[in-house]
Design a protein around this motif. Sequence first.
Motif, PDB file in Angstrom:
ATOM      1  N   SER A 125       0.820  -1.211   0.000  1.00  0.00           N
ATOM      2  CA  SER A 125       0.000   0.000   0.000  1.00  0.00           C
ATOM      3  C   SER A 125       0.857   1.265   0.000  1.00  0.00           C
ATOM      4  CB  SER A 125      -0.939   0.003   1.211  1.00  0.00           C
ATOM      5  OG  SER A 125      -0.243   0.258   2.417  1.00  0.00           O
ATOM      6  N   VAL A 126       2.063   1.193   0.559  1.00  0.00           N
ATOM      7  CA  VAL A 126       2.969   2.347   0.536  1.00  0.00           C
ATOM      8  C   VAL A 126       3.366   2.680  -0.897  1.00  0.00           C
ATOM      9  CG1 VAL A 126       5.259   3.166   1.230  1.00  0.00           C
ATOM     10  CG2 VAL A 126       3.842   1.915   2.861  1.00  0.00           C
ATOM     11  N   PHE A 127       3.689   1.645  -1.685  1.00  0.00           N
ATOM     12  CA  PHE A 127       4.117   1.872  -3.063  1.00  0.00           C
ATOM     13  C   PHE A 127       2.937   2.091  -4.011  1.00  0.00           C
ATOM     14  CE2 PHE A 127       7.638  -0.828  -1.360  1.00  0.00           C
ATOM     15  CZ  PHE A 127       8.632   0.128  -1.418  1.00  0.00           C
ATOM     16  N   ARG A 128       1.831   1.395  -3.770  1.00  0.00           N
ATOM     17  CA  ARG A 128       0.706   1.492  -4.685  1.00  0.00           C
ATOM     18  C   ARG A 128      -0.132   2.740  -4.430  1.00  0.00           C
ATOM     19  NH1 ARG A 128      -1.238  -3.373  -6.973  1.00  0.00           N
ATOM     20  NH2 ARG A 128      -3.007  -2.108  -7.665  1.00  0.00           N
ATOM     21  N   GLY A 129      -0.162   3.216  -3.171  1.00  0.00           N
ATOM     22  CA  GLY A 129      -0.985   4.377  -2.840  1.00  0.00           C
ATOM     23  C   GLY A 129      -0.707   5.573  -3.731  1.00  0.00           C
ATOM     24  N   PRO A 130       0.512   6.112  -3.715  1.00  0.00           N
ATOM     25  CA  PRO A 130       1.472   5.893  -2.627  1.00  0.00           C
ATOM     26  C   PRO A 130       1.032   6.645  -1.385  1.00  0.00           C
ATOM     27  CG  PRO A 130       2.334   7.488  -4.195  1.00  0.00           C
ATOM     28  CD  PRO A 130       1.018   7.041  -4.752  1.00  0.00           C
ATOM     29  N   GLN A 131       1.489   6.154  -0.228  1.00  0.00           N
ATOM     30  CA  GLN A 131       1.090   6.776   1.021  1.00  0.00           C
ATOM     31  C   GLN A 131       2.103   6.449   2.107  1.00  0.00           C
ATOM     32  OE1 GLN A 131      -2.799   5.037   1.354  1.00  0.00           O
ATOM     33  NE2 GLN A 131      -2.054   3.145   2.267  1.00  0.00           N
ATOM     34  N   ILE A 132       1.917   7.074   3.253  1.00  0.00           N
ATOM     35  CA  ILE A 132       2.818   6.936   4.397  1.00  0.00           C
ATOM     36  C   ILE A 132       2.217   5.940   5.376  1.00  0.00           C
ATOM     37  CG2 ILE A 132       3.913   8.203   6.291  1.00  0.00           C
ATOM     38  CD1 ILE A 132       3.437  10.754   4.537  1.00  0.00           C
ATOM     39  N   THR A 133       3.066   5.186   6.031  1.00  0.00           N
ATOM     40  CA  THR A 133       2.567   4.276   7.047  1.00  0.00           C
ATOM     41  C   THR A 133       3.450   4.338   8.284  1.00  0.00           C
ATOM     42  OG1 THR A 133       1.788   2.006   7.433  1.00  0.00           O
ATOM     43  CG2 THR A 133       3.906   2.245   6.365  1.00  0.00           C
ATOM     44  N   MET A 152       8.084   2.054  13.530  1.00  0.00           N
ATOM     45  CA  MET A 152       8.672   2.161  12.195  1.00  0.00           C
ATOM     46  C   MET A 152       7.794   3.055  11.339  1.00  0.00           C
ATOM     47  SD  MET A 152       9.223  -0.850   9.308  1.00  0.00           S
ATOM     48  CE  MET A 152      10.489  -1.716  10.218  1.00  0.00           C
ATOM     49  N   THR A 153       8.424   3.826  10.463  1.00  0.00           N
ATOM     50  CA  THR A 153       7.682   4.599   9.478  1.00  0.00           C
ATOM     51  C   THR A 153       8.278   4.339   8.108  1.00  0.00           C
ATOM     52  OG1 THR A 153       6.837   6.797   8.910  1.00  0.00           O
ATOM     53  CG2 THR A 153       9.108   6.683   9.658  1.00  0.00           C
ATOM     54  N   LEU A 154       7.426   4.353   7.082  1.00  0.00           N
ATOM     55  CA  LEU A 154       7.835   4.158   5.699  1.00  0.00           C
ATOM     56  C   LEU A 154       7.293   5.317   4.878  1.00  0.00           C
ATOM     57  CD1 LEU A 154       7.062   0.340   5.336  1.00  0.00           C
ATOM     58  CD2 LEU A 154       9.292   1.408   5.767  1.00  0.00           C
ATOM     59  N   LEU A 155       8.186   5.991   4.144  1.00  0.00           N
ATOM     60  CA  LEU A 155       7.847   7.175   3.369  1.00  0.00           C
ATOM     61  C   LEU A 155       8.230   6.923   1.913  1.00  0.00           C
ATOM     62  CD1 LEU A 155       9.580   9.479   5.950  1.00  0.00           C
ATOM     63  CD2 LEU A 155       7.109   9.341   5.668  1.00  0.00           C
ATOM     64  N   PRO A 156       7.282   6.999   0.980  1.00  0.00           N
ATOM     65  CA  PRO A 156       7.576   6.645  -0.414  1.00  0.00           C
ATOM     66  C   PRO A 156       8.526   7.626  -1.082  1.00  0.00           C
ATOM     67  CG  PRO A 156       5.374   7.586  -0.221  1.00  0.00           C
ATOM     68  CD  PRO A 156       5.881   7.413   1.173  1.00  0.00           C
ATOM     69  N   LEU A 157       9.305   7.091  -2.032  1.00  0.00           N
ATOM     70  CA  LEU A 157      10.240   7.875  -2.828  1.00  0.00           C
ATOM     71  C   LEU A 157      10.141   7.436  -4.291  1.00  0.00           C
ATOM     72  CD1 LEU A 157      13.479   7.602  -0.627  1.00  0.00           C
ATOM     73  CD2 LEU A 157      11.989   9.600  -0.793  1.00  0.00           C
ATOM     74  N   ASP A 189      -0.873  -0.768  12.630  1.00  0.00           N
ATOM     75  CA  ASP A 189      -0.352   0.079  11.560  1.00  0.00           C
ATOM     76  C   ASP A 189      -1.378   1.157  11.236  1.00  0.00           C
ATOM     77  OD1 ASP A 189      -2.002  -1.003   9.043  1.00  0.00           O
ATOM     78  OD2 ASP A 189      -1.293  -2.737  10.166  1.00  0.00           O
ATOM     79  N   ARG A 190      -0.867   2.313  10.823  1.00  0.00           N
ATOM     80  CA  ARG A 190      -1.707   3.440  10.435  1.00  0.00           C
ATOM     81  C   ARG A 190      -1.200   4.000   9.127  1.00  0.00           C
ATOM     82  NH1 ARG A 190      -1.943   7.919  14.835  1.00  0.00           N
ATOM     83  NH2 ARG A 190      -3.480   8.720  13.343  1.00  0.00           N
ATOM     84  N   GLN A 191      -2.114   4.382   8.263  1.00  0.00           N
ATOM     85  CA  GLN A 191      -1.764   4.927   6.967  1.00  0.00           C
ATOM     86  C   GLN A 191      -2.155   6.405   6.889  1.00  0.00           C
ATOM     87  OE1 GLN A 191      -3.151   1.682   7.204  1.00  0.00           O
ATOM     88  NE2 GLN A 191      -1.014   1.049   7.007  1.00  0.00           N
TER      89      GLN A 191
END
Length: 247
Positions: A125-133, A152-157, A189-191
């Motif tokens: 969902s991070v890559f397909r959104g793209p969005q932050i989680t 943990m946090t994931l931020l798309p690039l 997890d939160r988006q």
Amino acid sequence: MSDDPGKENDRTYEAGPSQNRGKLLRLADYEQPIRPGSILGEIRSYWEGLRQGRAIPDRADIDPHGIRRVLDYTFILERIAPGAARFRLAGRHLIDLMGMEVRGMPLCALFNTTSRGRLSDVLESVFRGPQITEITLQSPASYGRPALEGRMTLLPLRSDLGDVTRALGCLAAEGQIGANPRRFDLLADRQFPVIPGARVLEPSPSYISFAEPPAPWTGPSAPQCEPTTPEARRARFRLIRNPRTPA
């Protein structure tokens, strides 16, 4: 002044009672405790500052000097398949948790097997959104391993090709690491949308599709089921005579 220079030197370096002679100082006593909230907040602010009017910054924009205070907790991921990503770069904190160099390893190596399915959905969902989680983590206590809690946090690039196949990540765990490797359970997890007010794409297993659906049967008729009774099976056999065998 003493006639013996050696004694004078001894008096010069001799510590008196007011100097706490013999007291040992540990650097660990002066280290600041890990605060996952502040660490994740700093990496999020750095990512926001890279956008400069864009929805998502580029991988080439990342400068280690800009995140030197939280560099040990930072990593960069590369999407290699639906729901799967590997470490391209990783800070010291992740190496300490795993007890080895993690570059090239999949992100799921940090998680227990029961959490890897949900992790795959969240990651996609991070890559397909793209969005932050943001992910809440826990590593239960076991022999030689005190309990750990982390975030943990994931931020798309965007990659050099312009597609969203990279992510800037940060993981901070509180507690003594103990025996490694340490692996975590995904507790929650939160988006968040990259653009405020946009719709959030909930992680779903439906994103994962490694193969095309089978093509429909195009023959003259559908394949028949195998016979189930002994009589029906015997009816499908026929006797073949060997010409070399006398009748």
